[in-house]
Design a protein around this motif. Sequence first.
Motif, PDB file in Angstrom:
ATOM      1  N   UNK A 158       0.841  -1.193   0.000  1.00 48.03           N
ATOM      2  CA  UNK A 158       0.000   0.000   0.000  1.00 48.03           C
ATOM      3  C   UNK A 158       0.876   1.242   0.000  1.00 48.03           C
ATOM      4  N   UNK A 159       0.236   2.394  -0.033  1.00 41.92           N
ATOM      5  CA  UNK A 159       0.946   3.676  -0.160  1.00 41.92           C
ATOM      6  C   UNK A 159       1.723   3.730  -1.469  1.00 41.92           C
ATOM      7  N   UNK A 160       1.187   3.102  -2.497  1.00 39.73           N
ATOM      8  CA  UNK A 160       1.845   3.024  -3.800  1.00 39.73           C
ATOM      9  C   UNK A 160       1.213   4.037  -4.747  1.00 39.73           C
ATOM     10  N   UNK A 161       2.031   4.887  -5.346  1.00 34.72           N
ATOM     11  CA  UNK A 161       1.533   5.806  -6.368  1.00 34.72           C
ATOM     12  C   UNK A 161       1.582   5.132  -7.734  1.00 34.72           C
ATOM     13  N   UNK A 162       0.973   5.764  -8.714  1.00 35.17           N
ATOM     14  CA  UNK A 162       1.033   5.242 -10.090  1.00 35.17           C
ATOM     15  C   UNK A 162       2.480   5.216 -10.576  1.00 35.17           C
ATOM     16  N   UNK A 298     -17.693  -2.079 -11.776  1.00 32.21           N
ATOM     17  CA  UNK A 298     -17.723  -0.948 -12.706  1.00 32.21           C
ATOM     18  C   UNK A 298     -17.104   0.322 -12.145  1.00 32.21           C
ATOM     19  N   UNK A 299     -16.808   0.362 -10.867  1.00 30.78           N
ATOM     20  CA  UNK A 299     -16.365   1.601 -10.222  1.00 30.78           C
ATOM     21  C   UNK A 299     -14.981   2.015 -10.708  1.00 30.78           C
ATOM     22  N   UNK A 300     -14.832   3.334 -10.907  1.00 31.02           N
ATOM     23  CA  UNK A 300     -13.539   3.928 -11.246  1.00 31.02           C
ATOM     24  C   UNK A 300     -13.222   5.000 -10.218  1.00 31.02           C
ATOM     25  N   UNK A 301     -11.982   5.053  -9.802  1.00 24.48           N
ATOM     26  CA  UNK A 301     -11.524   6.109  -8.896  1.00 24.48           C
ATOM     27  C   UNK A 301     -10.351   6.812  -9.549  1.00 24.48           C
ATOM     28  N   UNK A 302     -10.295   8.132  -9.445  1.00 23.67           N
ATOM     29  CA  UNK A 302      -9.204   8.909 -10.025  1.00 23.67           C
ATOM     30  C   UNK A 302      -8.413   9.600  -8.922  1.00 23.67           C
ATOM     31  N   UNK A 303      -7.101   9.692  -9.130  1.00 20.52           N
ATOM     32  CA  UNK A 303      -6.250  10.441  -8.209  1.00 20.52           C
ATOM     33  C   UNK A 303      -4.982  10.824  -8.957  1.00 20.52           C
ATOM     34  N   UNK A 304      -4.218  11.737  -8.351  1.00 22.98           N
ATOM     35  CA  UNK A 304      -2.968  12.153  -8.958  1.00 22.98           C
ATOM     36  C   UNK A 304      -1.995  10.999  -9.074  1.00 22.98           C
ATOM     37  N   UNK A 305      -1.264  10.954 -10.181  1.00 24.70           N
ATOM     38  CA  UNK A 305      -0.329   9.848 -10.420  1.00 24.70           C
ATOM     39  C   UNK A 305       0.749   9.769  -9.351  1.00 24.70           C
ATOM     40  N   UNK A 306       0.970  10.870  -8.630  1.00 19.84           N
ATOM     41  CA  UNK A 306       1.999  10.891  -7.591  1.00 19.84           C
ATOM     42  C   UNK A 306       1.434  10.547  -6.210  1.00 19.84           C
ATOM     43  N   UNK A 307       0.130  10.308  -6.131  1.00 22.19           N
ATOM     44  CA  UNK A 307      -0.536  10.155  -4.835  1.00 22.19           C
ATOM     45  C   UNK A 307      -0.368   8.761  -4.254  1.00 22.19           C
ATOM     46  N   UNK A 308      -0.179   8.704  -2.954  1.00 19.70           N
ATOM     47  CA  UNK A 308      -0.158   7.446  -2.228  1.00 19.70           C
ATOM     48  C   UNK A 308      -1.239   7.442  -1.166  1.00 19.70           C
ATOM     49  N   UNK A 309      -1.689   6.273  -0.817  1.00 17.84           N
ATOM     50  CA  UNK A 309      -2.791   6.125   0.133  1.00 17.84           C
ATOM     51  C   UNK A 309      -2.625   4.749   0.763  1.00 17.84           C
ATOM     52  N   UNK A 310      -2.990   4.604   2.002  1.00 13.85           N
ATOM     53  CA  UNK A 310      -2.829   3.317   2.678  1.00 13.85           C
ATOM     54  C   UNK A 310      -3.825   2.278   2.193  1.00 13.85           C
ATOM     55  N   UNK A 311      -4.515   2.596   1.096  1.00 11.23           N
ATOM     56  CA  UNK A 311      -5.412   1.640   0.451  1.00 11.23           C
ATOM     57  C   UNK A 311      -5.141   1.542  -1.045  1.00 11.23           C
TER      58      UNK A 311
END
Length: 320
Positions: A158-162, A298-311
């Motif tokens: 986790x905490x992995x960015x694109x 079908x769900x899509x989530x968008x975030x910044x390519x540099x973003x990390x999150x514990x999920x």
Amino acid sequence: MKSALPGPLGALTVLVLLLAGLTAWRRAGPEDLTGWRNERLAAFQAWQAAAPAHGTWDHPDAPVLVTVPAGSYLQGAPETEQERFADESPQRRVSIGAPFALGMYPVTRGEYARFVEDSGYLSRTVCRGYTGETELAPRWHFSWRRPGFDQTNQDPAVCISWYDANAYVDWLSRRTGHAYRLPTGEEWEYAARAGTRTARWWGDDPAAGCDAANGADLSAKDRFTDWEVANCRDGALFTAPVGSYRPNGFGLYDMLGNVWQWVEDCAADGSAGSGETCPRRLMRGGSWHSHPRYVRSAVRRADGAESGYAAYGFRVVRDP
């Protein structure tokens, strides 16, 4: 003769040294992977001896892959799907013209740690980790090593960015001699549905999937009392070791729940593109932190390519 630095300059020097020390602590090497490497090598050798027909395993450091057959499906959610979001409709027919090899599980913490150990990769990702509250928050000390809760090396990374995920697949390609990449959104949804047309591969009811996915449910509500959750217990508060729940019809585990999975697609138009031309990327599948509405095919989530999150995590595709 005094050797102390002048006041402001001395304070600045101390601050710089302190920040450097904290950064070094955050980026400190992972735990000793000797045991993990030995176990992987033994498992890899046993796999190669058995030569299973349903999967591929290129290298002890690489994830196990499942061959997903060619076929077609309806991408998105029908208007009758009550939990759908507007961007999931209208549906469209998508054809997958050739089989492809997809990770049986999301990339694990142990697999990612091995990548960092071998490559020396230094992530610049600022992670939103668990601080003890309902919502996750960015802190300097959060990273894939320390997301705010304990993990085993069998838990998904986790905490992995694109960008982190792409650095991993580039390394894996060099390590194995095969071409690895992130799945496209079309590939991911086709694999997640595994021939089904319901909201989730096990059906429409989120409460029927606690043996199939790690999402927000009564196990989480014990801690997060204000959450809306599925009316069942999957036994996990945060991430669970990959493969803890039953697989879908293609033999893939954790396609829904546990961690959101980055895909190659640009958030702007759903197409692939370089990180420089597409700063926001899509991910799929929901996570341990997700309301049941988000744990759907079908769900899509968008975030910044540099973003990390514990999920935020990912899984890989290998081209032929």
